[in-house]
Write an enzyme that holds these catalytic residues in place. Sequence first.
Site, PDB file in Angstrom:
ATOM      1  N   ASP A 285     -67.102  19.637 -56.249  1.00  0.00           N
ATOM      2  CA  ASP A 285     -68.016  18.761 -55.521  1.00  0.00           C
ATOM      3  C   ASP A 285     -67.689  18.903 -54.043  1.00  0.00           C
ATOM      4  OD1 ASP A 285     -69.208  16.611 -54.187  1.00  0.00           O
ATOM      5  OD2 ASP A 285     -68.848  15.209 -55.836  1.00  0.00           O
TER       6      ASP A 285
ATOM      7  N   HIS B  65     -72.548  17.926 -56.330  1.00  0.00           N
ATOM      8  CA  HIS B  65     -72.327  16.513 -56.051  1.00  0.00           C
ATOM      9  C   HIS B  65     -73.322  15.628 -56.791  1.00  0.00           C
ATOM     10  CE1 HIS B  65     -71.076  13.072 -53.719  1.00  0.00           C
ATOM     11  NE2 HIS B  65     -72.247  12.947 -53.117  1.00  0.00           N
TER      12      HIS B  65
ATOM     13  N   SER C 241     -72.232   8.570 -55.604  1.00  0.00           N
ATOM     14  CA  SER C 241     -71.864   8.834 -54.216  1.00  0.00           C
ATOM     15  C   SER C 241     -71.568   7.527 -53.474  1.00  0.00           C
ATOM     16  CB  SER C 241     -72.995   9.657 -53.575  1.00  0.00           C
ATOM     17  OG  SER C 241     -72.584  10.217 -52.352  1.00  0.00           O
TER      18      SER C 241
END
Lengths: 272, 272
Positions: A218, A246, A96
């Site tokens: 995602d 995610h 991320s």
Amino acid sequence: MSKSVTTRNNVQVIGRGDDVIVFAHGFGTNQSAWHHQVRAFEDTHRIVLFDHVGTHGTDLEDYSPHRYAALESYSLDLLEVLESVRARNVFYVGHSMSGMIGMLAGLVRPEFFRGMLFIGASPRYLNSPDFKGGFERKDIDELYKTIEQHFEAWASGFAQAAMGPSATPEMVKDFSSSLLALRPDIAVGVIRIIFESDYREQITRLKVPTWVVQPLNDFAVPTAVGEYLARTLPSGNIRYVPNQGHLPHLSAPNEVNTLISDALAASALAAA
Amino acid sequence: MSKSVTTRNNVQVIGRGDDVIVFAHGFGTNQSAWHHQVRAFEDTHRIVLFDHVGTHGTDLEDYSPHRYAALESYSLDLLEVLESVRARNVFYVGHSMSGMIGMLAGLVRPEFFRGMLFIGASPRYLNSPDFKGGFERKDIDELYKTIEQHFEAWASGFAQAAMGPSATPEMVKDFSSSLLALRPDIAVGVIRIIFESDYREQITRLKVPTWVVQPLNDFAVPTAVGEYLARTLPSGNIRYVPNQGHLPHLSAPNEVNTLISDALAASALAAA
């Protein structure tokens, strides 16, 4: 007054091997999110783990919204972490926000990195006339307001959205607890710098070979954005993980570990 | 899409010599503020000049308040600038905000720098119960409002205050024009990240030998703050420039050039 980088970022070095993997966590988790990967690679690799400042488990005195007003600040911390363990030629895995944090570090110290693998990373979340990041300005502004006003309710909804529909209730609960462990003002501060970020220019300059791991569905990173990222990075490769959500390193650890293994092998070959 | 660092930051390399000096400008000026220093050192040194993104003379498309939300972003740019000219073992001279920008760069790449000299630099501008930075919160908030609402009036007052009472009207006019050349939203954005900054922890960790040049009566940096900075840097030295104002490299160039010469000689001896 002075605090070592090791203490500030809870730096841990574990495992056996000459090859070094650095795992950098994303928003809402900390280094413990890598437990599946640690188990898979600790017998063959030296593993560097750390927490970003502001994460639960760090001294929140070290956080200030001004010091951490942009991902660039985290990338300077990352470089200090790597210096502190004298890591060179590492394979970097960033989830991320740590995708772009690693990218920025790789721009200034390419020689630190043999390769990088980004999981659920995006160079730009907002839609604009020339780019479809996936989020409209009004949705993002709504999101900030929700986190500020209804932190607990937001955390459970966000945890469900982030983990995706295929995650077990336990996974969702774990991530939700992890989000709730954040100080709300820090959570909204970090969410803000993530969603406002735009690194489309910088990614064109990263020389480090990079694998973009794109989960299916995602919520934070549309597949087209992951593909754009891989295509725009000078040495980008895309790999899909056939899993929703995610956080596939938590929800689909075997698939992610295989992708990491493959990238490690490919980058070792390239470096040889 | 991709732009070279050289273009982005208007990087110039001039002069003759093996020894490299990098000059980094402060708020409201650009590389042309170093003309007295360039004249003094170009026959004996290689000189690297550049402009921070957002400065007049750069492509303002490269600026965004999110990308440049903290001085850390400028320090990553600085490291890229140094990489782009393959500069190593340089002597770095940073004015005002470029003091802390250099310090942050020196934390992650100490081997890039043989020495640093900061002119009118401060690790923290705001007063707090445990620190006297020189500015009260209400004065700073007032300042932001003034810049936003009365940019032109602010520029001429700020120019006078910054140059100090001993500056010639021409010097004040030059600096005022330079401030007015800034885009107002960028001016207030940069002023904000400067005045909100707090690098008291980071300065305790800089290993590079550093000279703190403290002007007498610098409106932005009380003498006690310059002394605190020099005392807190592990290898800090303080030198006073017997001149008023925040821009002594422009208003007292001979005195500043002598201090730079002395620091260059001392850092060469230490490196030998």
